[in-house]
Design a protein around this motif. Sequence first.
Motif, mmCIF file in Angstrom:
data_model
loop_
_atom_site.group_PDB
_atom_site.id
_atom_site.type_symbol
_atom_site.label_atom_id
_atom_site.label_comp_id
_atom_site.label_asym_id
_atom_site.label_seq_id
_atom_site.Cartn_x
_atom_site.Cartn_y
_atom_site.Cartn_z
ATOM 1 N N PHE A 119 0.838 -0.515 -0.252
ATOM 2 C CA PHE A 119 -0.062 -0.140 0.004
ATOM 3 C C PHE A 119 1.248 1.008 0.099
ATOM 4 C CE2 PHE A 119 -2.776 2.288 2.647
ATOM 5 C CZ PHE A 119 -4.049 3.670 2.006
ATOM 6 N N MET A 120 0.429 2.026 -0.780
ATOM 7 C CA MET A 120 1.645 3.418 -1.365
ATOM 8 C C MET A 120 0.863 4.154 -0.903
ATOM 9 S SD MET A 120 3.881 2.084 -4.488
ATOM 10 C CE MET A 120 2.238 2.037 -5.193
ATOM 11 N N PRO A 121 1.482 5.344 -0.198
ATOM 12 C CA PRO A 121 0.549 6.939 -0.468
ATOM 13 C C PRO A 121 0.596 7.916 -1.564
ATOM 14 C CG PRO A 121 2.886 7.207 0.695
ATOM 15 C CD PRO A 121 2.965 5.753 -0.235
ATOM 16 N N PHE A 122 -0.897 8.067 -1.509
ATOM 17 C CA PHE A 122 -1.325 8.758 -2.683
ATOM 18 C C PHE A 122 -1.598 10.204 -2.040
ATOM 19 C CE2 PHE A 122 0.786 5.899 -4.914
ATOM 20 C CZ PHE A 122 1.767 6.068 -6.200
ATOM 21 N N ASP A 123 -2.010 11.107 -2.511
ATOM 22 C CA ASP A 123 -2.908 12.531 -2.645
ATOM 23 C C ASP A 123 -4.412 11.717 -1.885
ATOM 24 O OD1 ASP A 123 -0.659 14.333 -1.641
ATOM 25 O OD2 ASP A 123 -1.767 16.009 -3.056
ATOM 26 N N GLY A 124 -4.271 11.712 -1.454
ATOM 27 C CA GLY A 124 -6.614 11.681 -1.186
ATOM 28 C C GLY A 124 -6.442 10.214 -0.404
ATOM 29 N N ASN A 125 -5.866 9.682 -0.317
ATOM 30 C CA ASN A 125 -6.156 7.711 -0.103
ATOM 31 C C ASN A 125 -5.693 7.772 1.242
ATOM 32 O OD1 ASN A 125 -3.073 7.388 0.254
ATOM 33 N ND2 ASN A 125 -2.837 5.793 -1.130
ATOM 34 N N VAL A 126 -5.603 8.459 2.067
ATOM 35 C CA VAL A 126 -5.685 8.516 3.244
ATOM 36 C C VAL A 126 -4.804 7.298 3.669
ATOM 37 C CG1 VAL A 126 -6.832 8.484 5.834
ATOM 38 C CG2 VAL A 126 -7.743 9.088 3.067
ATOM 39 N N TRP A 127 -3.483 7.206 3.478
ATOM 40 C CA TRP A 127 -1.816 6.174 4.052
ATOM 41 C C TRP A 127 -1.742 6.343 5.339
ATOM 42 C CZ3 TRP A 127 2.170 6.172 5.421
ATOM 43 C CH2 TRP A 127 3.088 4.963 4.964
ATOM 44 N N ASN A 128 -2.107 5.436 5.283
ATOM 45 C CA ASN A 128 -1.306 4.900 6.720
ATOM 46 C C ASN A 128 -0.620 3.722 7.607
ATOM 47 O OD1 ASN A 128 -1.659 4.256 9.871
ATOM 48 N ND2 ASN A 128 -3.309 5.453 10.584
ATOM 49 N N VAL A 129 0.566 4.162 7.814
ATOM 50 C CA VAL A 129 1.804 2.471 8.029
ATOM 51 C C VAL A 129 0.503 1.706 8.393
ATOM 52 C CG1 VAL A 129 2.835 3.729 9.919
ATOM 53 C CG2 VAL A 129 3.448 2.375 8.479
ATOM 54 N N LYS A 130 -0.440 1.776 9.503
ATOM 55 C CA LYS A 130 -1.045 0.696 10.290
ATOM 56 C C LYS A 130 -1.506 0.107 8.916
ATOM 57 C CE LYS A 130 -1.720 3.190 14.314
ATOM 58 N NZ LYS A 130 -2.383 3.160 15.360
ATOM 59 N N LYS A 131 -1.911 0.467 7.685
ATOM 60 C CA LYS A 131 -2.576 -0.575 6.712
ATOM 61 C C LYS A 131 -1.613 -0.814 5.816
ATOM 62 C CE LYS A 131 -6.319 3.110 7.041
ATOM 63 N NZ LYS A 131 -7.003 3.687 5.479
ATOM 64 N N LEU A 132 -0.549 -0.754 6.359
ATOM 65 C CA LEU A 132 0.377 -1.264 5.506
ATOM 66 C C LEU A 132 0.805 -2.290 5.721
ATOM 67 C CD1 LEU A 132 2.971 -0.684 2.978
ATOM 68 C CD2 LEU A 132 4.863 0.084 5.087
ATOM 69 N N VAL A 133 1.531 -3.576 5.069
ATOM 70 C CA VAL A 133 1.681 -5.701 5.081
ATOM 71 C C VAL A 133 2.777 -5.418 4.538
ATOM 72 C CG1 VAL A 133 1.477 -7.258 5.154
ATOM 73 C CG2 VAL A 133 -0.900 -5.765 5.555
ATOM 74 N N PRO A 134 3.835 -5.337 5.257
ATOM 75 C CA PRO A 134 5.412 -4.724 4.411
ATOM 76 C C PRO A 134 5.892 -6.606 3.492
ATOM 77 C CG PRO A 134 5.545 -5.345 6.898
ATOM 78 C CD PRO A 134 3.544 -5.182 6.453
ATOM 79 N N TYR A 135 6.209 -6.399 2.585
ATOM 80 C CA TYR A 135 6.979 -7.256 1.792
ATOM 81 C C TYR A 135 7.575 -9.182 3.034
ATOM 82 C CZ TYR A 135 9.933 -10.558 -0.646
ATOM 83 O OH TYR A 135 11.683 -11.103 -0.934
ATOM 84 N N SER A 136 8.217 -8.864 3.898
ATOM 85 C CA SER A 136 8.454 -9.348 4.507
ATOM 86 C C SER A 136 7.705 -10.691 5.434
ATOM 87 C CB SER A 136 9.791 -8.718 5.779
ATOM 88 O OG SER A 136 8.601 -8.617 6.315
#
Length: 534
Positions: A397-414
Amino acid sequence: MDRYVKTVPLAAEIFDVRRSQKLEMVKELKIEKARFRLEEEIGKSPPLSDEELWWEMRHKALELRDDYRIENRKAFANIWSDMVFGISLFLILYLNQSKVALLKFTGYKILSNISDTGKAFLIILITDIFLGYHSESGWQTLLEIIVEHYGFQIDSSAITIFVCFIPVILDACVKLWADSEVIPKTYATCCTNAAEDLVKDKANLVSDMLVDRFGRMHTYLRISLTERCNLRCHYCMPEEGVELTPTPQLLSHQEIFRLANLFVTSGVNKIRLTGGEPTLRKDIQDICFNLSSLKGLKALAITTNGITLAKKLPMLKQCGITSLNISLDTLVPAKFEFMTRRKGHHKVIESINAAIDLGYNPVKVNCVVMRGFNDDEMCDFVNLTRDKPINVRFIEFMPFDGNVWNVKKLVPYSEMLDTVSKQFPGLKRLNDPLTETAKNFKIDGHTGTVSFITSMTEHFCAGCNRLRLLADGNLKVCLFGPSEVSLRDPLRSGAGDEELREIIGAAVKRKKAAHAGMFDIAKTANRPMIHIGG
């Protein structure tokens, strides 16, 4: 029909003898009466009394009345039958748009194989036969046939006025079409040949345009065809939507081709068409056809949400699309509707199967993994690769304007790799080229493959070979960088190829070694993903 005439007053009025026909009847009766008198005078028939002549005229009048009534009924039947035919033809064309587009493409392909002299001859021949000054009598005859076919009264004055104006207008429209469709395609071929000569003469100059300060050669161009999309995915577009660039400010078909040709002759060997949703662009088949004809281009790909792809894919393949990525973030229809704010999950599945049936191998399926939404479906996605030539690509999940990015939503590759490897112990890493964005894996016994795109946790900037041409003509050298340079403005101001190369080369030279990192990216102003292109 007789019952219809008796029960419907309007029909009786329509089918009855009209005023113009009554006048014709009067003329014919006068001629008939004169014929009887003439035959009496020359002794061809015996003399008739006034009463006998009256009965003869009455019999003739009834005969003419019946003939005109039959004629009116035929005209009425012609109107209805032609209406039914027109509606049926429209429905057939509407329900078979992919076949119609394929037929149109075939016509363009045949036309493109004709020499320039042949095209000019055909245009002159057709316009002279159907629209030339000497075709006036032909138009008049045709109009009289049509008018009689529908039972209308022939008005010579109206036909004359029509013939004076309409063919001239049609002639202008045909020539306008030739200027906008035939000539640009001819120009495309000429432009490609001329560009090849330019490359031979100035190979060092044009290749240097695509090399940045760190020695990265940019051979991959992503072109956004439109900002419009028929989905509203959370990670791509804010809930309130985005302001779209006015159509006149977007690159035209010819502008896209010219810039693409400039990049290809400079060393680009792969082009990917993106959006928005690229299949929404009405002239996409023409764009694909012209781009695929560029000498030196090895691959023409497309990234799509798959909603309208199934119907258009046969035509797109004919036009030169060599590979495709289809976005699908969930296998659950209800989740799909929540994520995209639209329905259509079954259409995406249909498009994936259609791509497989058409021989695409692999069919790449892009899946943006978000914690708490679809991270529990990863193994279900991997199962798609068991018996089908599918390359499932899990994207961070990558951050862009308007997509309400949050690191908690990110599932890392590992974490993604760990989840898949536990369920599929036969997961093996494949050898990837330096410029590959994905980390590719193969599972023993599976037909397809699995990939991870790790833009956030393990970026691949060192081998980046991508440039992005946005729908509004801006060049973006880094997906996550805010800097852009317009190619549209100098192009429309009359800039030559050398000037455009200088602008592109300067932008490429300013490209940084790597992006700023996910936390800094999240704070940096950038466009929404739908404006940049997937």
